[in-house]
Motif scaffolding. Structure first.
Motif, PDB file in Angstrom:
ATOM      1  N   TYR A   1       0.814  -1.215   0.000  1.00 45.91           N
ATOM      2  CA  TYR A   1       0.000   0.000   0.000  1.00 45.91           C
ATOM      3  C   TYR A   1       0.850   1.269   0.000  1.00 45.91           C
ATOM      4  CZ  TYR A   1      -4.295  -2.588   0.247  1.00 45.91           C
ATOM      5  OH  TYR A   1      -5.345  -3.420  -0.079  1.00 45.91           O
ATOM      6  N   GLU A   2       2.098   1.173   0.442  1.00 49.40           N
ATOM      7  CA  GLU A   2       2.991   2.329   0.313  1.00 49.40           C
ATOM      8  C   GLU A   2       3.277   2.588  -1.162  1.00 49.40           C
ATOM      9  OE1 GLU A   2       4.483   5.552   1.272  1.00 49.40           O
ATOM     10  OE2 GLU A   2       4.067   4.290   3.005  1.00 49.40           O
ATOM     11  N   ARG A   3       3.551   1.525  -1.907  1.00 49.95           N
ATOM     12  CA  ARG A   3       3.759   1.689  -3.353  1.00 49.95           C
ATOM     13  C   ARG A   3       2.486   2.171  -4.037  1.00 49.95           C
ATOM     14  NH1 ARG A   3       6.813  -3.199  -2.742  1.00 49.95           N
ATOM     15  NH2 ARG A   3       4.982  -4.403  -3.368  1.00 49.95           N
ATOM     16  N   ASP A   4       1.344   1.634  -3.602  1.00 48.21           N
ATOM     17  CA  ASP A   4       0.068   2.027  -4.196  1.00 48.21           C
ATOM     18  C   ASP A   4      -0.215   3.506  -3.946  1.00 48.21           C
ATOM     19  OD1 ASP A   4      -2.541   1.324  -5.468  1.00 48.21           O
ATOM     20  OD2 ASP A   4      -3.330   1.863  -3.496  1.00 48.21           O
ATOM     21  N   LEU A   5       0.009   3.960  -2.711  1.00 53.20           N
ATOM     22  CA  LEU A   5      -0.220   5.369  -2.381  1.00 53.20           C
ATOM     23  C   LEU A   5       0.709   6.283  -3.170  1.00 53.20           C
ATOM     24  CD1 LEU A   5      -1.580   7.579  -0.714  1.00 53.20           C
ATOM     25  CD2 LEU A   5       0.083   7.127   1.106  1.00 53.20           C
ATOM     26  N   GLU A   6       1.978   5.912  -3.245  1.00 54.04           N
ATOM     27  CA  GLU A   6       2.943   6.731  -3.977  1.00 54.04           C
ATOM     28  C   GLU A   6       2.572   6.797  -5.455  1.00 54.04           C
ATOM     29  OE1 GLU A   6       7.775   6.822  -4.766  1.00 54.04           O
ATOM     30  OE2 GLU A   6       6.961   5.867  -2.963  1.00 54.04           O
TER      31      GLU A   6
END
Length: 311
Positions: free
Chosen positions: A267-272
């Protein structure tokens, strides 16, 4: 944020190399700001007097908030201090990278509002004389202040989730809200890795995260876990299908902390990615708005010049 990440990383490396807390604290932070160096010297003196690290750092909330102090205190007792600081360094670096995206989005929104405001004045005034009017610059000042406040709320942990939820739920905005909510949940990983029991870890995270809906869900989950349910069962309906499946897998394999870490990475990659998509939409709009202003101003200037010519 970058300074905190550097300090946490250096301190973790020294601790993992076998140095004591006092030795590590005396050696770390040489390239930090004078203010942080002073804080570290004062904390080192307190440790010499017999205080533990968390108590020594607690009077400096500007650098070490309540969440960080709670994790340090817990990890001191569990013996996971080096790993905790390493995780804090990673979290601070990720937060710094995310703030850079927020600032880029802020600049694009400012250009859009500036261009649209100036275009409105240009069309209503029929010329560029509005650039000399105090009312135009007052409007620009109000726009700048409003944009700074809105961006701070968007980027902050205290209000960002509520601000995003108040916006129209376009797919991109909804995805940002969802990713942030899942990232708040995954902060459960760090206290669990420090050896904190699940109920106590839920309490720590619930007091730390600003997402009121997720905090309420964790409060309910605490009662259901006491009744014998698992974490994934107690959060049913509050997790995305992917996060729910990953948590169930982690519980079944006895590696809940590791699976929370994987959820966080996803989800960090998704948010970024979603923030970069928003940035990619807003940046061209800002360029178009300013370009339109320059074009119309040029046309108005040429027309004024032609009208002023004799004959």
């Amino acid at each position: 944020m970058r300074e905190s990440a550097r300090f946490f990383g250096q301190f973790a490396a020294l601790l993992k190399a076998g140095l004591s807390v006092q030795q590590s604290l005396s050696m770390v932070g040489k390239d930090c700001s004078p203010a942080l160096q002073r804080v570290l010297r004062e904390a080192n003196l307190k440790i010499e007097m017999g205080q533990d690290l968390a108590t020594a750092l607690e009077p400096y909330p500007h650098y070490f908030d309540r969440w960080t102090i709670s994790l340090i205190r817990t990890s001191e007792y569990s013996g996971a201090l080096g790993e905790t600081f390493e995780r804090l360094a990673i979290a601070a670096e990720v937060s710094h990278r995310r703030q850079r995206l927020y600032r880029s989005i802020q600049r694009s929104i400012f250009l859009i509002l500036l261009g649209l405001g100036a275009l409105l004045f240009l069309l209503t005034q029929g010329g560029t004389i509005f650039l000399l009017q105090p009312s135009f610059w007052l409007m620009i000042l109000v726009l700048v202040v409003g944009l700074l406040v809105a961006t701070r709320l968007l980027g902050s942990r205290s209000m960002g989730q509520e601000v995003l939820r108040s916006l129209p739920q376009f797919p991109l905005v909804g995805g940002i809200v969802q990713a942030r909510a899942m990232l708040y949940l995954t902060e459960l990983e760090l206290p669990l890795r420090c050896g904190v029991p699940i109920l106590q870890a839920l309490q720590l995270v619930r007091c730390h995260i600003p997402d009121r809906e997720m905090a309420a869900g964790l409060a309910i989950a605490s009662h259901q876990i006491q009744a014998g349910k698992t974490l994934s069962q107690s959060l049913k309906g509050r997790l995305t299908p992917l996060a729910a499946q990953m948590l169930r897998t982690g519980e079944e394999t006895g590696n809940l902390e590791g699976m929370l870490e994987k959820v966080s990475e996803y989800y960090e990659r998704d948010l970024e990615c979603r923030l970069k998509q928003l940035q990619g939409i807003l940046r061209p709009l800002g360029i178009i708005a300013i370009g339109g202003l320059v074009l119309l101003s040029g046309v108005q200037g040429i027309n004024s010049l032609l009208r002023s010519l004799p004959g």
